[in-house]
Design a protein around this motif. Structure first.
Motif, PDB file in Angstrom:
ATOM      1  N   PHE A  94       0.887  -1.166   0.000  1.00 17.92           N
ATOM      2  CA  PHE A  94       0.000   0.000   0.000  1.00 17.92           C
ATOM      3  C   PHE A  94       0.926   1.218   0.000  1.00 17.92           C
ATOM      4  N   ILE A  95       0.634   2.201  -0.872  1.00 20.15           N
ATOM      5  CA  ILE A  95       1.546   3.358  -0.972  1.00 20.15           C
ATOM      6  C   ILE A  95       0.876   4.615  -0.407  1.00 20.15           C
ATOM      7  N   PHE A  96       1.580   5.262   0.543  1.00 18.60           N
ATOM      8  CA  PHE A  96       1.161   6.580   1.023  1.00 18.60           C
ATOM      9  C   PHE A  96       2.047   7.648   0.397  1.00 18.60           C
ATOM     10  N   GLY A  97       1.422   8.744  -0.022  1.00 18.48           N
ATOM     11  CA  GLY A  97       2.188   9.905  -0.468  1.00 18.48           C
ATOM     12  C   GLY A  97       1.866  11.094   0.411  1.00 18.48           C
ATOM     13  N   CYS A  98       2.570  12.195   0.198  1.00 14.23           N
ATOM     14  CA  CYS A  98       2.332  13.419   0.969  1.00 14.23           C
ATOM     15  C   CYS A  98       2.069  14.554  -0.007  1.00 14.23           C
ATOM     16  N   GLY A  99       0.893  15.184   0.177  1.00  9.15           N
ATOM     17  CA  GLY A  99       0.446  16.194  -0.784  1.00  9.15           C
ATOM     18  C   GLY A  99       1.071  17.564  -0.609  1.00  9.15           C
ATOM     19  N   ILE A 100       1.944  17.717   0.377  1.00 12.41           N
ATOM     20  CA  ILE A 100       2.547  19.048   0.547  1.00 12.41           C
ATOM     21  C   ILE A 100       4.021  18.983   0.130  1.00 12.41           C
ATOM     22  N   CYS A 101       4.898  18.650   1.057  1.00 12.10           N
ATOM     23  CA  CYS A 101       6.334  18.729   0.740  1.00 12.10           C
ATOM     24  C   CYS A 101       6.757  17.727  -0.329  1.00 12.10           C
ATOM     25  N   SER A 102       6.302  16.482  -0.224  1.00 10.89           N
ATOM     26  CA  SER A 102       6.742  15.490  -1.211  1.00 10.89           C
ATOM     27  C   SER A 102       6.169  15.797  -2.579  1.00 10.89           C
ATOM     28  N   ASP A 103       4.997  16.413  -2.590  1.00  6.83           N
ATOM     29  CA  ASP A 103       4.420  16.825  -3.874  1.00  6.83           C
ATOM     30  C   ASP A 103       5.316  17.891  -4.503  1.00  6.83           C
ATOM     31  N   THR A 104       5.711  18.890  -3.711  1.00  8.60           N
ATOM     32  CA  THR A 104       6.559  19.965  -4.247  1.00  8.60           C
ATOM     33  C   THR A 104       7.940  19.438  -4.618  1.00  8.60           C
ATOM     34  N   SER A 105       8.446  18.461  -3.844  1.00  5.42           N
ATOM     35  CA  SER A 105       9.754  17.857  -4.152  1.00  5.42           C
ATOM     36  C   SER A 105       9.668  16.881  -5.333  1.00  5.42           C
ATOM     37  N   ARG A 106       8.451  16.602  -5.760  1.00  3.36           N
ATOM     38  CA  ARG A 106       8.202  15.637  -6.849  1.00  3.36           C
ATOM     39  C   ARG A 106       8.684  14.235  -6.488  1.00  3.36           C
ATOM     40  N   THR A 107       8.456  13.883  -5.228  1.00  2.00           N
ATOM     41  CA  THR A 107       8.853  12.543  -4.775  1.00  2.00           C
ATOM     42  C   THR A 107       7.666  11.727  -4.267  1.00  2.00           C
ATOM     43  N   LEU A 139      15.631  21.388   4.780  1.00  2.00           N
ATOM     44  CA  LEU A 139      14.509  22.326   4.846  1.00  2.00           C
ATOM     45  C   LEU A 139      14.744  23.353   3.747  1.00  2.00           C
ATOM     46  N   GLY A 140      13.808  23.479   2.833  1.00  5.74           N
ATOM     47  CA  GLY A 140      14.076  24.320   1.669  1.00  5.74           C
ATOM     48  C   GLY A 140      13.089  25.457   1.488  1.00  5.74           C
ATOM     49  N   ASN A 141      13.605  26.554   0.950  1.00  7.16           N
ATOM     50  CA  ASN A 141      12.735  27.645   0.509  1.00  7.16           C
ATOM     51  C   ASN A 141      12.398  27.406  -0.962  1.00  7.16           C
ATOM     52  N   ILE A 142      11.166  27.713  -1.330  1.00  2.00           N
ATOM     53  CA  ILE A 142      10.758  27.507  -2.718  1.00  2.00           C
ATOM     54  C   ILE A 142      11.114  28.758  -3.506  1.00  2.00           C
ATOM     55  N   GLU A 143      12.093  28.630  -4.423  1.00  2.00           N
ATOM     56  CA  GLU A 143      12.438  29.778  -5.275  1.00  2.00           C
ATOM     57  C   GLU A 143      11.433  29.871  -6.421  1.00  2.00           C
ATOM     58  N   ASN A 144      11.169  28.748  -7.011  1.00  2.30           N
ATOM     59  CA  ASN A 144      10.121  28.631  -8.026  1.00  2.30           C
ATOM     60  C   ASN A 144       9.787  27.140  -8.112  1.00  2.30           C
ATOM     61  N   LEU A 145       8.913  26.758  -9.032  1.00  2.05           N
ATOM     62  CA  LEU A 145       8.446  25.365  -9.027  1.00  2.05           C
ATOM     63  C   LEU A 145       9.542  24.350  -9.325  1.00  2.05           C
ATOM     64  N   SER A 146      10.657  24.808  -9.869  1.00  7.32           N
ATOM     65  CA  SER A 146      11.715  23.825 -10.126  1.00  7.32           C
ATOM     66  C   SER A 146      12.990  24.115  -9.336  1.00  7.32           C
ATOM     67  N   SER A 147      12.879  24.938  -8.318  1.00  4.08           N
ATOM     68  CA  SER A 147      14.088  25.231  -7.542  1.00  4.08           C
ATOM     69  C   SER A 147      13.779  25.399  -6.057  1.00  4.08           C
ATOM     70  N   LEU A 148      14.419  24.558  -5.254  1.00  4.40           N
ATOM     71  CA  LEU A 148      14.257  24.603  -3.804  1.00  4.40           C
ATOM     72  C   LEU A 148      15.617  24.884  -3.192  1.00  4.40           C
ATOM     73  N   LYS A 149      15.672  25.847  -2.284  1.00  8.71           N
ATOM     74  CA  LYS A 149      16.975  26.282  -1.789  1.00  8.71           C
ATOM     75  C   LYS A 149      17.067  26.143  -0.273  1.00  8.71           C
ATOM     76  N   GLU A 150      18.161  25.563   0.195  1.00  7.83           N
ATOM     77  CA  GLU A 150      18.362  25.434   1.640  1.00  7.83           C
ATOM     78  C   GLU A 150      18.855  26.763   2.199  1.00  7.83           C
ATOM     79  N   MET A 151      18.157  27.286   3.205  1.00  6.03           N
ATOM     80  CA  MET A 151      18.549  28.563   3.799  1.00  6.03           C
ATOM     81  C   MET A 151      18.659  28.491   5.318  1.00  6.03           C
ATOM     82  N   CYS A 152      18.154  27.420   5.896  1.00  5.27           N
ATOM     83  CA  CYS A 152      18.216  27.244   7.344  1.00  5.27           C
ATOM     84  C   CYS A 152      18.485  25.774   7.624  1.00  5.27           C
ATOM     85  N   SER A 153      19.434  25.500   8.527  1.00  7.43           N
ATOM     86  CA  SER A 153      19.768  24.108   8.851  1.00  7.43           C
ATOM     87  C   SER A 153      19.156  23.669  10.175  1.00  7.43           C
ATOM     88  N   LEU A 154      18.201  24.447  10.683  1.00  5.30           N
ATOM     89  CA  LEU A 154      17.491  24.086  11.923  1.00  5.30           C
ATOM     90  C   LEU A 154      18.465  23.862  13.080  1.00  5.30           C
TER      91      LEU A 154
END
Ligand code: SF4
Ligand code: SF4
Length: 218
Positions: free
Chosen positions: A21-34, A117-132
């Protein structure tokens, strides 16, 4: 948002026992395309092509939300009971929501690696700006994070390798500390970065932290 990347397919398949059975995530994994709807469906087709039966799929708004995962499990109770393995295409936090909600007897496999943890620059670019890091210095560094954006994580910079405002580690990168100085001049906070910063207190970054809100909450 949490950025993830898909694990190697053979690595995932090796861990699967029986049907899935496969679970996906509609927020971060959707944006990451994973692990959005598209990737969950693609995974279903790939597994079926390898003769692995897929009992069902479900994309949860946010796999890191225990209550939403509990509801999804309730809604898919019957079909989930037929699955030998639950494959989760979300960050490690989401995978552990499934571990926390499903019975211990169910095998849960993570299909992605959690990267940053990434900031969304645009739909094809995610940028790390904070390492928590748990001990934020942005108030002292003009709002620019040296822990993340300086490859050496220097709290007092720039280092001796800075050349033409570029980073010695990668000449395509602007030196984070030049940016910190430039912004601090504009902000008139240069006195803050002239102070020698003390070594960072990493003890505040406790493992497996839980943040509890007090008072009214959503
Ligand atoms: S100092 Fe940088 S890594 Fe630490 S919390 Fe602030 S932004 Fe994040
Ligand atoms: S050149 Fe700047 S960004 Fe690069 S390692 Fe040195 S201080 Fe950090």
């Amino acid at each position: 948002m949490i950025v993830t990347k898909q694990k190697k397919l053979d690595e995932i398949i090796e861990k699967i026992k029986g049907s899935v059975f496969i679970f996906g995530c509609g927020i971060c994994s959707d944006t990451s395309r994973t692990g959005g709807r598209k990737e969950v469906e693609a995974m279903r087709l790939i597994l079926e092509d390898r003769d692995i039966a897929v009992e069902g799929t479900y994309v949860i708004d946010a796999m890191c939300h225990f209550q939403k995962v509990r509801k999804a499990v309730r809604d898919n109770k019957e079909v989930l009971s037929n699955a030998g393995t639950v494959l989760v295409l979300s960050c490690g936090s989401g995978v552990q929501s499934a571990v926390g909600v499903l019975p211990d007897t169910i095998k849960i496999v993570s299909g992605v690696d959690t990267v940053f943890l990434g900031n969304i620059e645009n739909l094809s670019s995610l940028k790390e700006m904070c390492s928590l890091c748990g001990n934020c210095v942005l108030n002292e560094t003009g709002g620019i994070c040296p822990v993340t954006l300086c490859p050496k994580g220097l709290l007092n910079g720039p280092c001796g390798g800075m050349k033409n405002y570029k980073c010695e580690i990668d000449e395509n990168l602007d030196c984070a500390w030049v940016k910190i100085y430039e912004r601090s001049i504009i902000q008139d906070t240069i006195k803050d970065i002239k102070k020698i910063a003390k070594p960072k207190d990493y003890s505040v970054k406790k493992p497996a932290a839980t943040l509890r809100f007090t008072g009214s909450h959503r």
